[in-house]
Scaffold this motif. Sequence first.
Motif, PDB file in Angstrom:
ATOM      1  N   ASN A 125       0.801  -1.228   0.000  1.00 34.30           N
ATOM      2  CA  ASN A 125       0.000   0.000   0.000  1.00 34.30           C
ATOM      3  C   ASN A 125       0.830   1.271   0.000  1.00 34.30           C
ATOM      4  N   ARG A 126       2.107   1.168   0.309  1.00 33.14           N
ATOM      5  CA  ARG A 126       2.968   2.355   0.281  1.00 33.14           C
ATOM      6  C   ARG A 126       2.959   3.017  -1.100  1.00 33.14           C
ATOM      7  N   ASP A 127       2.732   2.206  -2.152  1.00 32.12           N
ATOM      8  CA  ASP A 127       2.828   2.715  -3.522  1.00 32.12           C
ATOM      9  C   ASP A 127       1.507   2.672  -4.286  1.00 32.12           C
ATOM     10  N   LEU A 128       0.405   2.350  -3.610  1.00 33.50           N
ATOM     11  CA  LEU A 128      -0.856   2.119  -4.323  1.00 33.50           C
ATOM     12  C   LEU A 128      -1.925   3.138  -3.958  1.00 33.50           C
ATOM     13  N   PRO A 129      -2.679   3.627  -4.955  1.00 31.33           N
ATOM     14  CA  PRO A 129      -3.798   4.524  -4.646  1.00 31.33           C
ATOM     15  C   PRO A 129      -5.019   3.764  -4.135  1.00 31.33           C
ATOM     16  N   HIS A 130      -5.205   2.532  -4.608  1.00 34.20           N
ATOM     17  CA  HIS A 130      -6.342   1.708  -4.178  1.00 34.20           C
ATOM     18  C   HIS A 130      -5.826   0.740  -3.118  1.00 34.20           C
ATOM     19  N   LYS A 131      -6.132   1.013  -1.878  1.00 33.17           N
ATOM     20  CA  LYS A 131      -5.506   0.308  -0.774  1.00 33.17           C
ATOM     21  C   LYS A 131      -5.993  -1.135  -0.650  1.00 33.17           C
ATOM     22  N   LEU A 132      -5.037  -2.012  -0.419  1.00 36.03           N
ATOM     23  CA  LEU A 132      -5.326  -3.425  -0.233  1.00 36.03           C
ATOM     24  C   LEU A 132      -5.694  -3.712   1.215  1.00 36.03           C
ATOM     25  N   LYS A 133      -6.518  -4.734   1.396  1.00 36.99           N
ATOM     26  CA  LYS A 133      -6.866  -5.234   2.721  1.00 36.99           C
ATOM     27  C   LYS A 133      -6.229  -6.608   2.892  1.00 36.99           C
ATOM     28  N   HIS A 228       3.883   3.506 -20.192  1.00 39.04           N
ATOM     29  CA  HIS A 228       3.801   2.233 -20.918  1.00 39.04           C
ATOM     30  C   HIS A 228       2.893   1.254 -20.180  1.00 39.04           C
ATOM     31  N   LEU A 229       3.012   1.192 -18.873  1.00 37.65           N
ATOM     32  CA  LEU A 229       2.155   0.290 -18.096  1.00 37.65           C
ATOM     33  C   LEU A 229       0.689   0.697 -18.193  1.00 37.65           C
ATOM     34  N   LYS A 230       0.438   1.977 -18.287  1.00 39.85           N
ATOM     35  CA  LYS A 230      -0.948   2.423 -18.448  1.00 39.85           C
ATOM     36  C   LYS A 230      -1.511   1.934 -19.778  1.00 39.85           C
ATOM     37  N   LYS A 231      -0.688   1.960 -20.838  1.00 38.42           N
ATOM     38  CA  LYS A 231      -1.127   1.441 -22.135  1.00 38.42           C
ATOM     39  C   LYS A 231      -1.385  -0.060 -22.063  1.00 38.42           C
ATOM     40  N   VAL A 232      -0.565  -0.764 -21.287  1.00 42.00           N
ATOM     41  CA  VAL A 232      -0.777  -2.204 -21.093  1.00 42.00           C
ATOM     42  C   VAL A 232      -2.126  -2.444 -20.429  1.00 42.00           C
ATOM     43  N   ALA A 233      -2.430  -1.654 -19.397  1.00 38.18           N
ATOM     44  CA  ALA A 233      -3.712  -1.791 -18.694  1.00 38.18           C
ATOM     45  C   ALA A 233      -4.882  -1.520 -19.627  1.00 38.18           C
ATOM     46  N   GLU A 234      -4.766  -0.486 -20.435  1.00 39.74           N
ATOM     47  CA  GLU A 234      -5.847  -0.140 -21.356  1.00 39.74           C
ATOM     48  C   GLU A 234      -6.040  -1.216 -22.422  1.00 39.74           C
ATOM     49  N   MET A 235      -4.936  -1.809 -22.874  1.00 40.06           N
ATOM     50  CA  MET A 235      -5.031  -2.892 -23.847  1.00 40.06           C
ATOM     51  C   MET A 235      -5.722  -4.104 -23.224  1.00 40.06           C
ATOM     52  N   ALA A 236      -5.341  -4.449 -21.992  1.00 36.77           N
ATOM     53  CA  ALA A 236      -5.949  -5.597 -21.314  1.00 36.77           C
ATOM     54  C   ALA A 236      -7.442  -5.359 -21.081  1.00 36.77           C
ATOM     55  N   ARG A 237      -7.800  -4.136 -20.722  1.00 36.71           N
ATOM     56  CA  ARG A 237      -9.224  -3.807 -20.527  1.00 36.71           C
ATOM     57  C   ARG A 237      -9.989  -3.970 -21.846  1.00 36.71           C
ATOM     58  N   LYS A 238      -9.387  -3.520 -22.927  1.00 34.04           N
ATOM     59  CA  LYS A 238     -10.022  -3.643 -24.239  1.00 34.04           C
ATOM     60  C   LYS A 238     -10.266  -5.104 -24.601  1.00 34.04           C
ATOM     61  N   LEU A 239      -9.318  -5.975 -24.229  1.00 31.61           N
ATOM     62  CA  LEU A 239      -9.420  -7.395 -24.552  1.00 31.61           C
ATOM     63  C   LEU A 239     -10.251  -8.176 -23.540  1.00 31.61           C
ATOM     64  N   GLY A 240     -10.548  -7.554 -22.397  1.00 23.93           N
ATOM     65  CA  GLY A 240     -11.328  -8.239 -21.365  1.00 23.93           C
ATOM     66  C   GLY A 240     -10.541  -9.287 -20.596  1.00 23.93           C
ATOM     67  N   ALA A 266      -5.292  -0.592 -11.310  1.00 24.53           N
ATOM     68  CA  ALA A 266      -6.348  -1.572 -11.021  1.00 24.53           C
ATOM     69  C   ALA A 266      -7.749  -1.043 -11.283  1.00 24.53           C
ATOM     70  N   SER A 267      -7.918   0.267 -11.324  1.00 27.39           N
ATOM     71  CA  SER A 267      -9.238   0.814 -11.655  1.00 27.39           C
ATOM     72  C   SER A 267      -9.550   0.636 -13.140  1.00 27.39           C
ATOM     73  N   ILE A 268      -8.501   0.395 -13.947  1.00 31.00           N
ATOM     74  CA  ILE A 268      -8.681   0.161 -15.379  1.00 31.00           C
ATOM     75  C   ILE A 268      -8.881  -1.321 -15.652  1.00 31.00           C
ATOM     76  N   VAL A 269      -8.050  -2.171 -15.027  1.00 28.08           N
ATOM     77  CA  VAL A 269      -8.076  -3.617 -15.265  1.00 28.08           C
ATOM     78  C   VAL A 269      -7.687  -4.320 -13.969  1.00 28.08           C
ATOM     79  N   PRO A 270      -8.318  -5.437 -13.657  1.00 31.30           N
ATOM     80  CA  PRO A 270      -7.917  -6.159 -12.445  1.00 31.30           C
ATOM     81  C   PRO A 270      -6.511  -6.735 -12.598  1.00 31.30           C
ATOM     82  N   VAL A 271      -5.724  -6.614 -11.528  1.00 34.31           N
ATOM     83  CA  VAL A 271      -4.310  -7.005 -11.561  1.00 34.31           C
ATOM     84  C   VAL A 271      -4.016  -7.949 -10.405  1.00 34.31           C
TER      85      VAL A 271
END
Length: 448
Positions: A125-133, A228-240, A266-271
């Motif tokens: 969580n030190r580096d994440l905006p969406h906090k893990l439990k 680049h990682l954001k583009k990867v997330a967007e591509m994965a979201r597009k592909l489902g 993670a708000s774009i694609v589950p990781v």
Amino acid sequence: MSQHTNLLLPSFETDQDEDVERKTDTQTVNGGGNAWRFKGNRAAKEAASVSIKSVLSRLFNNCRKDVKKTILPLGHGDPSVYPCFKTSVDAEDAVAESLRSGAANSYAPGVGILPARRAVANYLNRDLPHKLKPDDIFMTVGCCQGIETMIHVLSCPKSNILLPSLIYPLYYSHAIYSQVEFRKYDLLPDQDWEIDLQGIEAIADDNTIAMVIVNPHNPCGNVYKYHHLKKVAEMARKLGIMVISDEVYKHTIYGENQFVPMGIFASIVPVVTLGSISKGWLVPGWRIGWMAMNDPNNVFKTTGVLESITDLLTISPDPSTILQSALPNILEKTKKEFFEKKNLTFKQNVDMMFDALKEIPCLVCPKKPESCTYLVTKLDLSLLEDITDDVDFCMKLAREENLVLLPGEALGKKNWVRISIGVERSMLEDAFLRLKRFFARHVKSQTT
């Protein structure tokens, strides 16, 4: 060679006696007329055939005693056997405290003990905006069990996953064993080993379920940037499809690029983030890792992935309770000076070997690594005679020089060679001299 006793060794350096001839009975039961009804599972043999251990075993057995040179094992990825790469005293103290407390002698839940899961969540969580439990964390026997778990959980008829063309081959092994098709996507060496996103879209289809990324990348040594990682997330979201992000080398960075966790998107694609302390803390034998579900939209829950992971871990081996109990102190108390010192040694080794290889033109390193513990080089066969490919190169190198490097075929890409720099500097200097002699013997006459 005493420091290598935990590594694979050639048969002439083991304590085994010479094979004793045994009578082989393949047909009868206790002298009767019935054939044996059992046999080994060939799926395991096929899966193991592509593993690093299998490839290294063949290479080590090609080394020769009459070469009269010590064996240089530069195909492994385990710096922990060398005096210059020791783990943190804070980590050792944490394990000793856990052991002596008497509170970690019990079985653990399949998903892991709560203090360990909470500690991993806080650490990430030190580096994440969406906090893990804590419930988003599953403890594993190193990162390897995380790889195995995710592939087994996702396996279904006709499914396929996307893997980079250079990757730790355990992904291949478990895909083969689970009968999941894997499709390779390219990495672009002239673009800092970025992922070929157009290529991913071309090879994916309706049966594609996930893509795996490795960041920092083993074996290429690059660290992916945010855009680049954001583009990867967007591509994965597009592909489902989900993204499985192998981040075990996040604490082994010595270049300029800062580590960016895939979970940020993670708000774009589950990781699913795979992690462990094996590489960062130089303790691969401790076998403690985790899977983190970065999924603020609860996709993993609604698709049944969480339930399947929990069910599978219920029937799987658990990581040591002693190590799980020690993990909070390991993650919280290890001083940054430990990582800085370790990474400086890696950087010095990389700098030395990268420059030295310029004198061996058949091994071309397209970019100096900024992370991990390897140099990955392109093998230029046009400069060599009587060498057919990367496997032949490494087999002859082992036989002639007792120097073991890893052929790229083991990592998914033919005619590349991986050199481990996670060893003593003197070993790298010796390896360079042996490579230079080997090249001189095999170079084509017209290029001299």
